[in-house]
Design a protein around this motif. Structure first.
Motif, mmCIF file in Angstrom:
data_model
loop_
_atom_site.group_PDB
_atom_site.id
_atom_site.type_symbol
_atom_site.label_atom_id
_atom_site.label_comp_id
_atom_site.label_asym_id
_atom_site.label_seq_id
_atom_site.Cartn_x
_atom_site.Cartn_y
_atom_site.Cartn_z
ATOM 1 N N THR A 164 -0.146 7.533 7.598
ATOM 2 C CA THR A 164 1.076 6.717 7.554
ATOM 3 C C THR A 164 1.234 5.928 8.848
ATOM 4 O OG1 THR A 164 2.239 8.161 5.994
ATOM 5 C CG2 THR A 164 3.598 6.827 7.457
ATOM 6 N N ASP A 165 0.981 6.575 9.980
ATOM 7 C CA ASP A 165 1.089 5.880 11.268
ATOM 8 C C ASP A 165 0.059 4.766 11.388
ATOM 9 O OD1 ASP A 165 3.177 7.531 11.998
ATOM 10 O OD2 ASP A 165 1.927 8.868 13.233
ATOM 11 N N LEU A 166 -1.162 4.997 10.905
ATOM 12 C CA LEU A 166 -2.198 3.970 10.958
ATOM 13 C C LEU A 166 -1.823 2.763 10.108
ATOM 14 C CD1 LEU A 166 -5.633 5.832 10.812
ATOM 15 C CD2 LEU A 166 -4.799 4.339 12.638
ATOM 16 N N VAL A 167 -1.309 3.026 8.928
ATOM 17 C CA VAL A 167 -0.898 1.927 8.060
ATOM 18 C C VAL A 167 0.255 1.160 8.695
ATOM 19 C CG1 VAL A 167 0.095 1.355 5.804
ATOM 20 C CG2 VAL A 167 -1.782 2.984 5.962
ATOM 21 N N HIS A 168 1.149 1.874 9.367
ATOM 22 C CA HIS A 168 2.247 1.205 10.074
ATOM 23 C C HIS A 168 1.697 0.312 11.180
ATOM 24 C CE1 HIS A 168 6.326 0.572 11.430
ATOM 25 N NE2 HIS A 168 5.970 0.896 12.663
ATOM 26 N N ALA B 256 -10.955 -4.117 9.106
ATOM 27 C CA ALA B 256 -10.934 -2.663 8.966
ATOM 28 C C ALA B 256 -11.604 -1.965 10.136
ATOM 29 C CB ALA B 256 -11.593 -2.263 7.647
ATOM 30 N N ASP B 257 -12.657 -2.552 10.702
ATOM 31 C CA ASP B 257 -13.326 -1.901 11.827
ATOM 32 C C ASP B 257 -12.423 -1.846 13.054
ATOM 33 O OD1 ASP B 257 -13.720 -4.776 11.934
ATOM 34 O OD2 ASP B 257 -15.100 -4.429 13.587
ATOM 35 N N GLN B 258 -11.502 -2.816 13.203
ATOM 36 C CA GLN B 258 -10.537 -2.765 14.302
ATOM 37 C C GLN B 258 -9.579 -1.591 14.123
ATOM 38 O OE1 GLN B 258 -9.090 -6.811 13.695
ATOM 39 N NE2 GLN B 258 -9.809 -7.373 15.736
ATOM 40 N N LEU B 259 -9.155 -1.355 12.900
ATOM 41 C CA LEU B 259 -8.255 -0.231 12.639
ATOM 42 C C LEU B 259 -8.983 1.089 12.842
ATOM 43 C CD1 LEU B 259 -5.359 0.452 11.808
ATOM 44 C CD2 LEU B 259 -6.126 0.496 9.423
ATOM 45 N N PRO C 212 0.819 -1.216 0.000
ATOM 46 C CA PRO C 212 0.000 0.000 0.000
ATOM 47 C C PRO C 212 0.849 1.260 0.000
ATOM 48 C CG PRO C 212 0.045 -0.950 2.184
ATOM 49 C CD PRO C 212 0.767 -1.915 1.283
ATOM 50 N N ARG C 213 1.528 1.486 -1.114
ATOM 51 C CA ARG C 213 2.378 2.669 -1.259
ATOM 52 C C ARG C 213 2.538 2.972 -2.746
ATOM 53 N NH1 ARG C 213 6.809 2.641 1.652
ATOM 54 N NH2 ARG C 213 6.306 0.906 3.014
ATOM 55 N N GLY D 37 -5.001 5.531 -1.444
ATOM 56 C CA GLY D 37 -5.401 5.148 -2.792
ATOM 57 C C GLY D 37 -6.158 3.839 -2.850
ATOM 58 N N ILE D 38 -6.379 3.215 -1.690
ATOM 59 C CA ILE D 38 -7.072 1.938 -1.637
ATOM 60 C C ILE D 38 -7.620 1.765 -0.225
ATOM 61 C CG2 ILE D 38 -5.164 0.425 -0.877
ATOM 62 C CD1 ILE D 38 -6.041 -1.367 -3.373
ATOM 63 N N GLY D 39 -8.600 0.875 -0.064
ATOM 64 C CA GLY D 39 -9.304 0.769 1.202
ATOM 65 C C GLY D 39 -8.535 0.065 2.305
ATOM 66 N N PRO D 40 -8.936 0.293 3.569
ATOM 67 C CA PRO D 40 -8.238 -0.315 4.700
ATOM 68 C C PRO D 40 -8.345 -1.835 4.732
ATOM 69 C CG PRO D 40 -10.228 0.827 5.441
ATOM 70 C CD PRO D 40 -10.003 1.218 4.018
ATOM 71 N N LYS D 41 -9.442 -2.403 4.268
ATOM 72 C CA LYS D 41 -9.571 -3.862 4.248
ATOM 73 C C LYS D 41 -8.474 -4.477 3.389
ATOM 74 C CE LYS D 41 -12.722 -7.610 2.947
ATOM 75 N NZ LYS D 41 -14.071 -7.939 2.418
ATOM 76 N N TRP D 42 -8.232 -3.917 2.204
ATOM 77 C CA TRP D 42 -7.179 -4.418 1.310
ATOM 78 C C TRP D 42 -5.810 -4.265 1.974
ATOM 79 C CZ3 TRP D 42 -2.685 -2.872 -0.930
ATOM 80 C CH2 TRP D 42 -2.222 -3.568 -2.048
ATOM 81 N N VAL D 43 -5.586 -3.118 2.606
ATOM 82 C CA VAL D 43 -4.290 -2.849 3.229
ATOM 83 C C VAL D 43 -3.993 -3.888 4.304
ATOM 84 C CG1 VAL D 43 -3.025 -1.228 4.693
ATOM 85 C CG2 VAL D 43 -4.293 -0.384 2.707
ATOM 86 N N ILE D 44 -4.970 -4.142 5.181
ATOM 87 C CA ILE D 44 -4.753 -5.081 6.280
ATOM 88 C C ILE D 44 -4.494 -6.481 5.748
ATOM 89 C CG2 ILE D 44 -5.878 -6.211 8.238
ATOM 90 C CD1 ILE D 44 -7.383 -3.483 8.623
#
Length: 266
Positions: free
Chosen positions: A164-168, A179-182, A58-59, A202-209
């Motif tokens: 950035t911190d959330l994705v980390h 995603a709801d946990q994040l 996710p970057r 650029g993309i949703g949190p579900k995909w990132v996790i």
């Protein structure tokens, strides 16, 4: 110049890759550190065509290749690069919330695309790319690259830093599998989190996790240690081993146990 750790777990079949090319990861200058996570320099020499797969993260990346600087938005599809003869590619890997400061527009607009820098950023990128690709000096290449990026006049963005911190957090914490946990960790609604991720990542949190949990699985496969794939699937938030196998195979192209065996025997 200082080195940067990067994310080597994204390189598929690293044992074979290490024989085909060299990767150097370089920390950015201070003025760009909020936006750029690291630079990466790949060099290869005198070989038959070699195809390398990389698991997309996710970057956003910008890479000097084919005579231009190409902006690679986040892609859901597997990424392949064929290396031929002798050459090198220099890239910048942006923090998850860092690229938006260069364009001041939603990063979701470039997801799934590869576009020349001159279409999105700070003027004609081709002279800079030609300088980078003609050089053999790492410091010289990075200096030219960073001068071009700085022409966009990126402005520090507190929201970008938060993203950035959330994705980390999603990357480092295996207990975050939904995603709801994040969103709860961020102290916002799921809808707000989804909107912010579209704007900045650029993309949703579900995909990132899920992507990070698959990268955890590839790192396990690369470790050289015996893996209880059923137990790991549970730890990574998959319903069972079959679920992990389906997702891993879709992304990497091989079931995880078979992938581990192949990498160990190369």
């Amino acid at each position: 110049m200082s080195s940067a750790p990067g994310h080597p777990e994204a390189i598929v079949r690293p044992t074979a890759a290490a024989r085909a090319f060299e990767v150097e990861r370089i920390a950015p200058r201070e003025e760009l550190a909020e936006f750029v996570d690291y630079h990466w320099l790949v060099r290869w020499s005198d070989q038959k065509p070699y195809q390398q797969q990389v698991v997309p993260q996710p970057r956003v990346h910008i890479a000097a290749e084919d005579g231009q600087l190409l902006v690679h938005g986040i892609s859901r599809k597997p990424f392949y690069r064929t290396l031929v003869g002798t050459g090198h590619v220099l890239g910048a890997a942006f923090h998850a919330g860092g690229f938006r400061s260069l364009t001041r527009s939603t990063v979701a607009a470039i997801s799934g695309t590869v576009q020349p820098g001159r279409h999105l950023l700070a003027g004609d990128d081709r002279p800079v790319a030609e300088q980078i690709l003609a050089s053999t000096d790492t410091a010289e290449m990075v200096e030219a690259f960073e001068r071009y990026i700085l022409l966009t006049r990126p402005v520090p963005d507190p929201t970008g830093r938060e993203i950035t911190d959330l994705v980390h957090e999603a990357q480092c914490r295996r207990d975050i599998v939904r995603a709801d946990q994040l969103a709860a960790h961020a102290g916002c609604s799921l809808r707000t989190l989804q909107r912010l991720f579209a704007e900045y990542v650029g993309i949703g949190p579900k995909w990132v996790i899920q992507r990070f949990r698959i990268l955890d699985a590839t790192a396990a496969a690369h470790s050289g240690h015996p893996i209880d794939w059923s137990a790991l699937a549970h730890q990574l938030g998959f319903s069972d081993q079959a679920h992990l196998t389906r997702v891993f195979t879709l992304i990497v192209g091989t079931p995880p146990a078979a992938y581990q065996r192949a990498n160990d025997t190369l």
